[in-house]
Design a protein around this motif. Sequence first.
Motif, PDB file in Angstrom:
ATOM      1  N   LEU A  12      62.516  17.721  27.443  1.00 47.11           N
ATOM      2  CA  LEU A  12      62.277  16.697  26.269  1.00 47.11           C
ATOM      3  C   LEU A  12      62.775  17.352  25.012  1.00 47.11           C
ATOM      4  CD1 LEU A  12      60.352  14.338  25.040  1.00 47.11           C
ATOM      5  CD2 LEU A  12      58.626  16.161  24.839  1.00 47.11           C
ATOM      6  N   ASN A  13      63.482  16.476  24.115  1.00 50.65           N
ATOM      7  CA  ASN A  13      63.962  17.021  23.070  1.00 50.65           C
ATOM      8  C   ASN A  13      63.671  15.953  21.919  1.00 50.65           C
ATOM      9  OD1 ASN A  13      65.457  19.619  23.829  1.00 50.65           O
ATOM     10  ND2 ASN A  13      66.032  18.251  25.249  1.00 50.65           N
ATOM     11  N   PHE A  14      63.850  16.405  20.503  1.00 47.48           N
ATOM     12  CA  PHE A  14      63.751  15.286  19.603  1.00 47.48           C
ATOM     13  C   PHE A  14      64.992  14.470  19.590  1.00 47.48           C
ATOM     14  CE2 PHE A  14      60.357  17.438  16.853  1.00 47.48           C
ATOM     15  CZ  PHE A  14      59.747  16.353  16.462  1.00 47.48           C
ATOM     16  N   ILE A  15      66.067  14.754  19.875  1.00 51.05           N
ATOM     17  CA  ILE A  15      67.167  13.816  19.952  1.00 51.05           C
ATOM     18  C   ILE A  15      66.716  12.749  21.064  1.00 51.05           C
ATOM     19  CG2 ILE A  15      68.416  14.931  22.065  1.00 51.05           C
ATOM     20  CD1 ILE A  15      70.882  14.129  20.774  1.00 51.05           C
ATOM     21  N   ASP A  16      65.847  12.985  21.836  1.00 49.43           N
ATOM     22  CA  ASP A  16      65.384  11.632  22.744  1.00 49.43           C
ATOM     23  C   ASP A  16      64.748  10.658  21.715  1.00 49.43           C
ATOM     24  OD1 ASP A  16      66.374  13.448  24.804  1.00 49.43           O
ATOM     25  OD2 ASP A  16      64.402  13.969  25.334  1.00 49.43           O
ATOM     26  N   THR A  71      64.278   5.405  18.630  1.00 53.75           N
ATOM     27  CA  THR A  71      64.437   4.639  17.566  1.00 53.75           C
ATOM     28  C   THR A  71      65.514   4.008  17.274  1.00 53.75           C
ATOM     29  OG1 THR A  71      64.615   6.793  16.279  1.00 53.75           O
ATOM     30  CG2 THR A  71      62.238   6.207  16.603  1.00 53.75           C
ATOM     31  N   GLY A  72      66.786   4.251  17.718  1.00 52.88           N
ATOM     32  CA  GLY A  72      67.795   3.577  17.091  1.00 52.88           C
ATOM     33  C   GLY A  72      68.303   4.403  16.020  1.00 52.88           C
ATOM     34  N   GLY A 101      62.357   1.403  19.256  1.00 56.45           N
ATOM     35  CA  GLY A 101      61.069   1.589  18.488  1.00 56.45           C
ATOM     36  C   GLY A 101      60.386   2.749  18.615  1.00 56.45           C
ATOM     37  N   GLY A 102      58.918   2.627  18.819  1.00 56.51           N
ATOM     38  CA  GLY A 102      58.049   3.654  18.910  1.00 56.51           C
ATOM     39  C   GLY A 102      57.976   4.046  20.481  1.00 56.51           C
ATOM     40  N   PRO A 103      57.066   5.191  20.782  1.00 54.70           N
ATOM     41  CA  PRO A 103      56.835   5.344  22.042  1.00 54.70           C
ATOM     42  C   PRO A 103      56.684   4.466  23.158  1.00 54.70           C
ATOM     43  CG  PRO A 103      55.988   7.064  20.564  1.00 54.70           C
ATOM     44  CD  PRO A 103      56.185   5.880  19.851  1.00 54.70           C
ATOM     45  N   GLU A 104      56.074   3.299  22.720  1.00 54.45           N
ATOM     46  CA  GLU A 104      55.619   2.273  23.547  1.00 54.45           C
ATOM     47  C   GLU A 104      56.762   1.471  24.161  1.00 54.45           C
ATOM     48  OE1 GLU A 104      56.118   0.413  19.555  1.00 54.45           O
ATOM     49  OE2 GLU A 104      55.190   2.350  20.338  1.00 54.45           O
ATOM     50  N   VAL A 105      57.937   1.731  23.623  1.00 58.88           N
ATOM     51  CA  VAL A 105      59.003   0.989  24.226  1.00 58.88           C
ATOM     52  C   VAL A 105      59.642   1.745  25.616  1.00 58.88           C
ATOM     53  CG1 VAL A 105      59.797   0.152  21.954  1.00 58.88           C
ATOM     54  CG2 VAL A 105      60.827   2.186  22.933  1.00 58.88           C
TER      55      VAL A 105
END
Length: 325
Positions: free
Chosen positions: A40-44, A49-50, A11-15
């Motif tokens: 930190l990378n976009f692939i993270d 998000t799945g 899900g979103g950053p809250e997970v």
Amino acid sequence: MASAIRVHEVGGPEVLTYETIEVGAPGKGEVRLRHTAIGLNFIDTYFRTGLYPAPNGLPFIPGNEGAGVVEAVGEGVTEFKKGDRVAYGAALGAYCTERVVPAAVLVKLPNTISDETAAAMMLKGMTARYLLRQTHEVKAGDVILVQAAAGGVGLILCQWAAHIGATVIGTVGSPEKAELARENGATYVIDYTRENFAERVKEITDGTLCDVVYDGVGQATYPASLDCLKPRGLFVSFGNASGAIQNFSLLALSQKGSLYATRPTLFTHIATRPALLANAADLFEAVASGVVRIPVNQTYALKDAAQAHRDLEGRRTTGSTVLLP
């Protein structure tokens, strides 16, 4: 006890939840590592998000890039010893203070590279290296387009390609990012929030267009990226920062000039030990010699990873970002 960010549901950053974890002893061929910095990378966000399923399912620890110190080595590990400074750029599970990791993914850090710099550059820098050296071997006189030129990979691509002698056109999303791209080697910069980047590329090149487009943005820049390529040019889609490309058209490649297209990944380019070491050595040399500078423009505490993800996805970061354990 060690600490980690874990994902129990996508899900979103809250997970992203900060938890205490157990870290065992390294097994055969493994190393126990204490992180000093984490990239930190976009692939993270893709794993979070799945979009990219975690190989071992839920829950999992995100992150693919980090630097640290070897705490212990398992049976059969001869290349590393306790106290060695090491880094890696392709091993899921980086968002933690300590971890056990296969020795085969690690490289020793030279004294010329700091831990924060290493954590900021391994995934992004080795990505830039294979894009420039293998996906399309950029040479002096080439005209290239770098989408998201002020991002982590973008700034490295701009610097390295400019050093080689290519004409670098970069796209950005603000005047501040435009200045950053120029400072890092972009010959021309297009603010895509104010200009049609495909039309501007035609103007800049007097209609001759680009040899290659490096596109880590994805959905928002397709298919317009194809309109920036000269006949038989190469479209390199290496990321999905704005979302995955939908309904990719092979027919469009023929209609727009017998274009080529590829969707490469770092993981396949460093899948063997010799390939990893060659890529990393080339990157270390470029950084140590000053050809490439690695701007760490943001740092966050590991426990604040959720905010780091919000800022990354909200386009509020530039260059590289590091999480500190």
